[in-house]
Write a protein that holds these residues in place. Structure first.
Motif, PDB file in Angstrom:
ATOM      1  N   ASP A   1       0.719  -1.098  -0.033  1.00 42.23           N
ATOM      2  CA  ASP A   1       0.029   0.090   0.059  1.00 42.23           C
ATOM      3  C   ASP A   1       0.813   1.309  -0.141  1.00 42.23           C
ATOM      4  N   GLY A   2       2.032   1.108  -0.607  1.00 46.68           N
ATOM      5  CA  GLY A   2       2.852   2.307  -0.603  1.00 46.68           C
ATOM      6  C   GLY A   2       2.988   3.086  -1.850  1.00 46.68           C
ATOM      7  N   ILE A   3       3.782   4.072  -1.901  1.00 43.38           N
ATOM      8  CA  ILE A   3       3.438   4.743  -3.387  1.00 43.38           C
ATOM      9  C   ILE A   3       4.010   3.994  -4.385  1.00 43.38           C
ATOM     10  N   ARG A   4       5.407   3.248  -4.119  1.00 43.95           N
ATOM     11  CA  ARG A   4       6.157   2.408  -4.948  1.00 43.95           C
ATOM     12  C   ARG A   4       5.369   1.594  -5.685  1.00 43.95           C
ATOM     13  N   HIS A   5       4.553   0.739  -4.733  1.00 45.88           N
ATOM     14  CA  HIS A   5       3.530  -0.333  -5.129  1.00 45.88           C
ATOM     15  C   HIS A   5       2.759   0.330  -6.224  1.00 45.88           C
ATOM     16  N   HIS A   6       2.144   1.268  -5.810  1.00 44.81           N
ATOM     17  CA  HIS A   6       0.921   1.657  -6.799  1.00 44.81           C
ATOM     18  C   HIS A   6       1.538   2.532  -7.978  1.00 44.81           C
ATOM     19  N   ILE A   7       2.498   3.019  -7.819  1.00 46.53           N
ATOM     20  CA  ILE A   7       3.043   4.114  -9.067  1.00 46.53           C
ATOM     21  C   ILE A   7       4.149   3.683  -9.590  1.00 46.53           C
ATOM     22  N   GLY A   8       4.879   2.710  -9.103  1.00 44.58           N
ATOM     23  CA  GLY A   8       6.416   2.368  -9.779  1.00 44.58           C
ATOM     24  C   GLY A   8       7.418   3.337  -9.159  1.00 44.58           C
ATOM     25  N   MET A   9       8.600   3.157  -9.638  1.00 43.25           N
ATOM     26  CA  MET A   9       9.674   4.355  -9.089  1.00 43.25           C
ATOM     27  C   MET A   9      10.907   4.171  -9.947  1.00 43.25           C
TER      28      MET A   9
END
Length: 225
Positions: free
Chosen positions: A174-182
Motif C-alpha cells: 500500500d505504498g507509493i512505490r507499489h501503486h505508482i512504480g519508481m
C-alpha cells in the motif's frame, strides 16, 4: 511529465491526497526558508494535488501549477484559483525566461529523464531566478531501499541502477512505490543533472525528519548574464 504509463497518478489522486497531503504540515520541512520571500508567479512543476501551494503564497508569490495528471489537478483546483495545466515537465508549455521562481518537488522518481526536467525548468527562468529542487534522497530513499522498523535503512546494490526498477518484495502492498512504480536517480546523476543546467548551486539541505534523511533539497539560481 514524460513518464512511463505506470507512473501516472490518474485514478489515484484521492488515495494520494488522503495519504500524503490531508492532515500533513502546511509547509514541508525547510522549504519556506529555502524558497525565501519573493513575488510574481512561481511555477510548481509536478504540483500534484497542491500540497505546496500554501508555502508559495506565504512567500509572497503566486501559484502556477503544472502536472501530468489531470486527476491530481482536479484536487489541486480546490487549493488555488491560480492557473493550473496538464503538461510535460520535460517540455514546459512556456516561453524562455517566463518565471522568477520554479519548483521541482518530489518528481525525480516519477519521470524518465530528470535531467531533461531540470534543463527545461532552467530555460523558463529569468536571469536571477531561482529553482528549488526537493524530493527523494538519492542515497536513502528509493526503489533500492528497505525501511526497517528500528528506523534504519538497508541499501541494496541496485542503488547503482538508474531508471525504472522492477517491483521488489520490500515495496509493500500500500505504498507509493507499489501503486505508482519508481525510477531512480543515483546521487552522482542527480548532482550532475543540476550542474548541466548552468545554474549556480547555492544551497543543499537534508530537511529535518527521521535520523536517516529521506529527502534532499537544492536551491539554484540562474546567472544574470
Amino acid at each position: 511529465m514524460s513518464t512511463a504509463a505506470k507512473a501516472r497518478y490518474d485514478g489515484l489522486a484521492d488515495w494520494y491526497d488522503d495519504r500524503f497531503v490531508i492532515g500533513s504540515d502546511p509547509h514541508q520541512p525547510g522549504l519556506p526558508e529555502l524558497l525565501g520571500p519573493g513575488s510574481g508567479p512561481c511555477l510548481d512543476i509536478g504540483c500534484g494535488t497542491g500540497r505546496n501551494f500554501e508555502t508559495i503564497r506565504a512567500s509572497g508569490r503566486e501559484v502556477v501549477g503544472l502536472d501530468y495528471s489531470a486527476d491530481q489537478l482536479r484536487l489541486a483546483r480546490t487549493r488555488t484559483d491560480g492557473p493550473l495545466m496538464v503538461g510535460d515537465a520535460a517540455a514546459l508549455p512556456f516561453a524562455d525566461e517566463s518565471f522568477d521562481t520554479a519548483m521541482v518537488m518530489w518528481i525525480s522518481t516519477d519521470v524518465d529523464d530528470f535531467a531533461a526536467v531540470l534543463t527545461d525548468a532552467a530555460r523558463v527562468l529569468r536571469p536571477g531566478g531561482i529553482l528549488i529542487g526537493y524530493g527523494v534522497h538519492p542515497c536513502f530513499n528509493g526503489p533500492h531501499v528497505i525501511y526497517n522498523e528500528d528506523g534504519s535503512r538497508t541499501i541494496h546494490t541496485t542503488y547503482r541502477q538508474p531508471g525504472w526498477h522492477p517491483p521488489a518484495p520490500w515495496w509493500g502492498e500500500d505504498g507509493i512505490r507499489h501503486h505508482i512504480g519508481m525510477s531512480h536517480v543515483p546521487l552522482a546523476h542527480y548532482l550532475n543533472a543540476f550542474l548541466a543546467t548552468g545554474l549556480t548551486l547555492e544551497h543543499f539541505l537534508e530537511p529535518e525528519g527521521p535520523g536517516v534523511p529521506h529527502a534532499l533539497a537544492v536551491r539554484a539560481r540562474k546567472p544574470n548574464s
